[in-house]
Design a protein around this motif. Structure first.
Motif, PDB file in Angstrom:
ATOM      1  N   ILE A  60      69.842  47.252 -29.151  1.00 24.60           N
ATOM      2  CA  ILE A  60      70.222  45.791 -28.899  1.00 24.60           C
ATOM      3  C   ILE A  60      69.019  45.000 -27.795  1.00 24.60           C
ATOM      4  O   ILE A  60      68.845  43.918 -28.374  1.00 24.60           O
ATOM      5  N   LYS A  61      69.010  45.462 -26.806  1.00 24.26           N
ATOM      6  CA  LYS A  61      68.154  44.596 -25.948  1.00 24.26           C
ATOM      7  C   LYS A  61      66.821  44.481 -26.378  1.00 24.26           C
ATOM      8  O   LYS A  61      66.275  43.622 -26.109  1.00 24.26           O
ATOM      9  N   TRP A  62      66.108  45.551 -27.136  1.00 21.50           N
ATOM     10  CA  TRP A  62      64.876  45.164 -27.693  1.00 21.50           C
ATOM     11  C   TRP A  62      64.906  44.195 -28.762  1.00 21.50           C
ATOM     12  O   TRP A  62      64.187  43.283 -28.928  1.00 21.50           O
ATOM     13  N   LYS A  63      66.074  44.528 -29.633  1.00 24.04           N
ATOM     14  CA  LYS A  63      66.250  43.197 -30.625  1.00 24.04           C
ATOM     15  C   LYS A  63      66.410  41.807 -30.153  1.00 24.04           C
ATOM     16  O   LYS A  63      65.924  40.846 -30.521  1.00 24.04           O
ATOM     17  N   LEU A  64      67.028  41.788 -28.866  1.00 25.43           N
ATOM     18  CA  LEU A  64      67.077  40.315 -28.203  1.00 25.43           C
ATOM     19  C   LEU A  64      65.689  39.881 -27.736  1.00 25.43           C
ATOM     20  O   LEU A  64      65.518  38.944 -27.993  1.00 25.43           O
ATOM     21  N   MET A  65      65.040  40.878 -27.023  1.00 23.94           N
ATOM     22  CA  MET A  65      63.828  40.615 -26.681  1.00 23.94           C
ATOM     23  C   MET A  65      62.859  39.953 -27.585  1.00 23.94           C
ATOM     24  O   MET A  65      62.144  38.992 -27.662  1.00 23.94           O
ATOM     25  N   ARG A  71      68.688  42.948 -20.612  1.00 24.55           N
ATOM     26  CA  ARG A  71      69.160  43.998 -19.740  1.00 24.55           C
ATOM     27  C   ARG A  71      70.300  43.354 -18.967  1.00 24.55           C
ATOM     28  O   ARG A  71      71.215  44.373 -18.971  1.00 24.55           O
ATOM     29  N   GLN A  72      70.512  42.240 -18.425  1.00 25.61           N
ATOM     30  CA  GLN A  72      71.391  41.704 -17.593  1.00 25.61           C
ATOM     31  C   GLN A  72      72.731  41.586 -18.496  1.00 25.61           C
ATOM     32  O   GLN A  72      74.022  41.923 -18.278  1.00 25.61           O
ATOM     33  N   PRO A 109      77.264  44.963 -18.891  1.00 25.14           N
ATOM     34  CA  PRO A 109      78.513  45.343 -19.166  1.00 25.14           C
ATOM     35  C   PRO A 109      78.902  46.055 -20.568  1.00 25.14           C
ATOM     36  O   PRO A 109      79.727  47.040 -20.465  1.00 25.14           O
ATOM     37  N   ILE A 110      77.810  46.156 -21.369  1.00 18.91           N
ATOM     38  CA  ILE A 110      78.165  46.692 -22.546  1.00 18.91           C
ATOM     39  C   ILE A 110      77.872  48.170 -22.376  1.00 18.91           C
ATOM     40  O   ILE A 110      78.637  49.090 -22.519  1.00 18.91           O
ATOM     41  N   ARG A 111      76.755  48.368 -21.532  1.00 19.73           N
ATOM     42  CA  ARG A 111      76.434  49.948 -21.228  1.00 19.73           C
ATOM     43  C   ARG A 111      77.667  50.406 -20.378  1.00 19.73           C
ATOM     44  O   ARG A 111      77.894  51.796 -20.280  1.00 19.73           O
ATOM     45  N   ALA A 112      78.143  49.647 -19.278  1.00 19.20           N
ATOM     46  CA  ALA A 112      79.243  50.238 -18.750  1.00 19.20           C
ATOM     47  C   ALA A 112      80.461  50.196 -19.567  1.00 19.20           C
ATOM     48  O   ALA A 112      80.987  51.529 -19.415  1.00 19.20           O
TER      49      ALA A 112
END
Length: 472
Positions: free
Chosen positions: A14-19, A191-192, A196-199
């Motif tokens: 998801i982080k790469w999709k957002l980027m 990443r920020q 919470p999602i990773r947590a």
């Protein structure tokens, strides 16, 4: 190819999709803005060049008009100093005769062979290219009584093109830098946001491995994702309580059912070994077996009742009834069964109150509480029942003067199979399900039930039910 690219993008984290999304959006916005700005600026600068060459042409025409009364070869020659003074760098001025021959040519860092002389009947302004040079040409007819010809102005747009190329590269480099910065910023923001999602994911894995005690930590940001983590924690708290209650229920149910089953098994084994021929043993075993069978039947029926109440909380709509007559009738029947007790009843203040409740359910609630009051009262056998109408609800208070409940056990009296001081009260009949059933019935009708008690002084049960309406 597109399907493969789409599938590859879908498989990205998801982080790469957002980027990628942020970078693509920034690229499109910046490219559209810069390209539009570049076109507008380029067109504006071209208009400025056209305005300058038109102004120079008008000045030359005004000068020649002043000399029109003596327009001859000598005048054209005399016009050269004026033209040399007004002409700019990279420009050409040419006076063309009616036959197309150049009468006067003045240039400043401009090769006259780049532009072919030509007469015109109407003004024309256009830009063209000669090899690598970009040229702006303006031709206008000039007619007087003594002269017919064409005035020709040409300007090399070398400076214009250089500025346009510089502007293009500045915007392109700025766009690339902006896209690069947006990609880095998008990755940092992603990443920020994903923290919470990773947590949450890590906590779910921990729950899977270690049990329901794990929780998401560091969720004090206050955003939607943190709210999701907080909601997950609340859900896990409820699940933990539910599983703990379920485990306790299974343990208590197993314990409660094991005793009568063990007794039945013991008496049946006794009968099987030698009780068949001994009438005394046979009678004792049969009576004990019947008693335990009735006890088993009572536990099963109470469990079924509790299950029905919990799974059909809002499935019925009951007509409003006067509850005061139901209370009186229930007390009369209960008083007949317990003549050794004194029942003090005062329900006058709730006579006109109507409540949406099933009469059978109200009767069952009262019987459960009254039965507990009778079972746990040994000496002062007074049971006080008071009914009154409050602002938006009715209140039924049942007070006994029995053994009471210790304060540390009050929070658990509504739990399934919970019995105060089980070892001491084993001789007292009961399964520990009555108050659980009463609580579920009261909650079914949006009511409230509370217990106050002092050990060795007595117990007070307070039931509140919402009023439907008041009789007039």
């Amino acid at each position: 190819m597109m399907e493969r690219l789409t599938r590859l993008i879908r498989q990205l984290p998801i982080k790469w999709k957002l980027m990628l999304g942020a970078t693509t959006l920034m690229f499109l916005l910046f490219a559209t803005y810069n390209f539009s700005q570049y076109l507008v600026l380029k067109q504006w600068m071209m208009n400025q060049e056209k305005d300058k060459i038109q102004v120079s042409m008008a000045q030359l025409q005004d000068f020649l008009n002043e000399k029109s009364n003596t327009m001859d070869t000598l005048l054209i020659t005399e016009a050269r100093p004026y033209i040399e003074k007004m002409i700019g760098k990279n420009q050409l001025v040419r006076i063309i005769g009616k036959n197309g021959e150049p009468l006067l040519t003045v240039s400043n860092h401009f090769d006259e062979n780049w532009v072919t002389p030509r007469t015109v009947e109407a003004p024309e302004l256009f830009d063209t290219t000669h090899q690598e040079d970009h040229i702006l040409i303006y031709r206008s007819p000039f007619i007087t009584t003594k002269y017919v010809g064409t005035l020709e102005f040409a300007s090399n747009l070398e400076t214009f093109d250089h500025f346009s190329h510089t502007l293009f590269w500045v915007m392109l480099i700025g766009g690339v830098l902006a896209v690069f910065i947006s990609a880095i910023s998008g990755l940092a923001i992603a990443r920020q946001l994903m923290r919470p999602i990773r947590a949450l994911a890590a906590t779910i894995r921990s729950v899977k491995e270690k049990g329901l005690t794990e929780r998401v930590s560091n969720i004090e940001n206050g955003d939607e994702i943190s709210s999701l983590a907080q909601l997950f924690n609340e859900l896990m708290n409820q699940l933990e309580v539910s599983f703990r209650q379920q485990k306790q229920f299974v343990e208590d149910a197993s314990h409660e059912l094991r005793t009568p089953i063990t007794i039945l098994e013991g008496h049946l084994s006794l009968l099987n070994r030698w009780g068949k021929s001994d009438p005394e043993v046979l009678d004792e075993s049969l009576q004990a077996s019947l008693q335990e069978t009735r006890r088993l039947k009572g536990i099963v029926e109470e469990l079924l009742t509790l299950t029905r109440v919990e799974t059909h909380l809002d499935s019925e709509i009951n007509e409003p009834i006067q509850i005061e007559p139901v209370i009186q009738e229930t007390l009369k029947r209960f008083e007949v069964l317990n003549p050794e007790f004194l029942f003090q009843v005062n329900t006058e203040k709730m006579r006109d109150a109507l409540v949406s409740i099933s009469p059978l359910h109200l009767e069952q609630i009262l019987l459960i509480i009254l039965d507990n009051a009778v079972k746990y009262t040994m000496q002062d056998r007074r049971i006080v029942i008071v009914g009154q109408r409050l602002i938006n609800e009715v209140q039924i208070t049942i007070e006994d003067h029995g053994i009471g409940i210790p304060q540390d056990e009050l929070p658990y009296v509504f739990d399934r199979f919970y019995r105060v001081d089980k070892a001491r009260n084993r001789e007292i009949a009961g399964s520990g399900l009555g108050l659980s059933i009463a609580k579920q019935f009261v909650y079914k009708y949006q009511g409230e039930i509370n217990i106050r008690s002092k050990e060795n002084e007595g117990t007070t049960v307070i039931i509140k039910l919402p009023i439907n309406q008041i009789m007039k």
